[in-house]
Design an enzyme around this catalytic site. Structure first.
Site, short mmCIF file in Angstrom:
data_model
loop_
_atom_site.label_atom_id
_atom_site.label_comp_id
_atom_site.label_asym_id
_atom_site.label_seq_id
_atom_site.Cartn_x
_atom_site.Cartn_y
_atom_site.Cartn_z
N ASP A 10 0.81 -1.21 0.00
CA ASP A 10 0.00 0.00 0.00
C ASP A 10 0.86 1.28 0.00
OD1 ASP A 10 -2.81 1.14 0.63
OD2 ASP A 10 -1.56 2.07 2.18
N GLU A 33 13.30 -19.10 -2.48
CA GLU A 33 14.42 -20.01 -2.76
C GLU A 33 14.61 -21.02 -1.63
OE1 GLU A 33 18.96 -19.27 -3.60
OE2 GLU A 33 17.65 -17.82 -4.60
#
Ligand code: NOJ
Length: 586
Positions: free
Chosen positions: A233, A289
């Site tokens: 936001d 990852e």
């Protein structure tokens, strides 16, 4: 120098966050689906208005979970939720009092976990809204900061201001987006705090590394609960000028309380905002990852000039930022008066400025702006969805836009709850209010449009719900919903995923866009943006000879799906759109 220090602080925070992470760290990288989001339709849910499961007139998490099969039926595989966290609801969740808990009227953390688990089973990814610029003034951090509790003194942007003739004056001329000074006097601390939105939304101080560290931990907390990413936001508001310089007057209005009074060169789009997003990029990538699964993504909200927005994709050195910054051009640049040339130009502009290798995105609506049917006109609903779905890249749909829901602008002042509208007063609230686009989702013609069994709902339901609702549209032989559904289906075609894009204004009122991919039938979308019937010839725009077959038509079309068209005789009624398949004739 300041930038270098900030970078150093960011690195240190990153190291800290890393060491706090799982101690049994699996060094081996896991398999990551890097590209799942590149052609996705993200469906924005405004939780308060989506579905109420317990009859209190307010939407909730269980309500959303109960509607997940609706997304399967529609073909939606990613949803993003406007804030669901603990909040005093001054700005309906964009004022967070606890970043790690759920607003009780929406449910519990268990309800959230259930939502995620069910969504996962159904193949739906969940994105959360993340509000970094400000918290609520009811947040523990703010209370401690106001009381100068050690470690929290500088969590927010505090300033003394000046005193003139015994009167307190804010430190500079900055104004809040929702009108009036951006500085709020705090009696307990005897200082002003910065708030760029309502006074219940104090700006956090990201020059304090402890703030960044706290926010990193919040992101990791929700990632561990299974979200696939965040909508960030107001990211272009996070940093402000360190010297607190006055902003120059814009000349647009003489009202010093209006946000348009100033040219916001010191409160928006500061260089450090990009560094912050790059820092969170790394946090998300490292998480993906480490744990594998879908790449965790970030989409950023920032209404700004195009080059400033593009910087969120990557900076001039190629350092990666957001997966994509929202493209608000269909909201801010185009409207019912726009010509065919305006559309082609505006679409092209984004594609020209976007750095190579990135994915375009198109936002058709959200909870802060009038709905498509009210901005472009009710007749444009299908054409706008055709455009959204056949452009290259990502589409963003706000809940209810698949039905062509309309703003309920006639909400009385007494029923108005949007803070800036309330503050604007009875004479001015109507056109400022964001309530009209936030009314409950229209599921059916039952009580409260099937949204809630309560006797009254937090916002009134649009009175047109008896005709305009999902159940009706599912039964009708042709409806906005069915058009939307068939467009989503079409998006799985190779040509829409990977095809090239070309567009052309055929005249002032009609434009066409073409998607092409070697070995695949091409797609042509033709849209009349005017209130006049138009006959167009697309022969010069497509490779002839071609067989033109209609794939999607709007609810009021004279044509039927499957019908053949002659390239030089395509008739479009006012605001009509058509999606056509082009196949070489044998
Ligand atoms: C943008 C949000 O979309 C809006 O609803 C909110 O009022 C402001 N940011 C402040 O958080």
């Amino acid at each position: 120098m300041a930038w270098k220090l900030l970078k150093l602080a960011l690195c240190l925070c990153w190291l800290l966050a890393e060491t706090q992470a799982d101690s049994a760290k699996d060094k081996k990288a896991k398999e990551v689906d890097d590209n799942w989001w590149r052609h996705e339709v993200f469906y924005q849910i405004y939780p308060r208005s989506f579905k109420d499961s317990n009859g209190d007139g307010i939407g909730d998490l269980k309500g959303i979970t109960s509607k997940l099969p609706y997304f399967v039926e529609t073909g939606i595989t990613a949803i993003w939720l406007s804030p669901i966290y603990s909040s005093p609801m001054v700005d309906f969740g964009y004022d967070i009092s606890d970043y790690r808990d759920i607003y009780p009227d929406y449910g519990t953390l268990d309800d959230f976990d259930e939502l995620i688990a069910t969504a996962n089973q159904l193949g739906i990814k969940v994105i959360l809204d993340f509000v970094p610029n400000h918290s609520s003034d009811k947040h523990e951090w703010f209370k401690k900061s106001a009381a100068r509790v050690s470690g929290y003194e500088d969590f927010y942007v505090w300033e003394d201001g000046t005193e003139e003739n015994g009167e307190r004056k804010p430190p500079n001329n900055w104004v809040s987006v929702f009108s009036g000074s951006a500085w709020q006097w705090h009696e307990e601390r005897k200082q002003f705090y910065l708030r760029q939105f309502t006074k219940g939304q104090p700006d956090l101080n990201y020059r304090n590394p402890a703030v960044l560290q706290a926010m990193d931990a919040v992101l990791t907390y929700w990632l561990k609960r299974g979200v696939s990413g965040f909508r960030i936001d107001a990211v272009n508001y996070v940093f402000e000028d360190k010297q607190l310089r006055d902003e120059p007057l814009s000349g647009a209005t003489s009202d010093p309380n209006s946000v348009d009074y100033l040219n916001h060169i010191y409160t928006r789009n500061q260089e450090e905002n990009y560094g912050l997003i790059q820092h969170w990029r790394k946090l998300l990538d490292d998480y993906s990852e480490k744990y594998g699964g879908p790449a965790r993504i970030m989409m950023t909200e920032g209404y700004a000039e195009l080059p400033q927005v593009m910087e969120f994709y990557e900076d001039e050195n190629g350092v990666q930022g957001a997966n994509f910054p929202f493209n608000f051009d269909f909201i801010t640049e185009l409207n019912s008066e726009s010509t065919a040339q305006d559309f082609v130009f505006t679409i092209q502009r984004w594609l020209i400025y976007m750095p190579p290798g990135h994915s375009a995105n198109w936002v058709m609506g959200n909870h802060d702006n009038p709905r498509v049917a009210s901005r472009y006109g009710a007749k444009s609903v299908d054409a706008m969805n055709m455009l959204l779905m056949t452009l290259p890249g990502i589409g963003i749909t706000y809940n209810g836009e698949e039905l062509g829901m309309e703003d309920y602008r006639d909400i009385s002042f007494e029923d108005t709850v949007d803070q800036p509208a309330c503050e604007a007063g009875k004479d001015n609230y109507k056109w400022i209010s964001r309530d009209p686009e936030r009314t409950p989702m229209q599921w059916s013609d039952e009580k409260n449009a099937g949204f809630s069994t309560a006797d009254s709902t937090w916002l009134p339901v649009h009175p047109n719900y008896q005709e305009l609702n999902l159940a009706n549209q599912q039964l009708a032989p042709s409806s906005h919903y069915k058009v939307y559904q068939s467009l989503i289906k079409l998006r799985s075609s190779k040509v829409l995923k990977d095809g090239t894009y070309t567009a052309q204004a055929l005249n002032r009122r009609v434009f066409a866009l073409k998607r092409e991919l070697r070995g695949q039938p091409s797609l042509l979308t033709v849209i009349n943006v005017s209130n006049r019937t138009q006959q167009v010839d697309v022969s010069d725009f497509i490779d002839l000879p071609n067989r033109l077959t209609l794939l999607v038509v709007g609810v009021n079309s004279q044509y039927r799906v499957g019908e053949r068209l002659k390239p030089d005789e395509i008739r479009l009624t006012p605001y009509e759109g058509l999606v056509i398949q082009l196949k070489p004739s044998k």
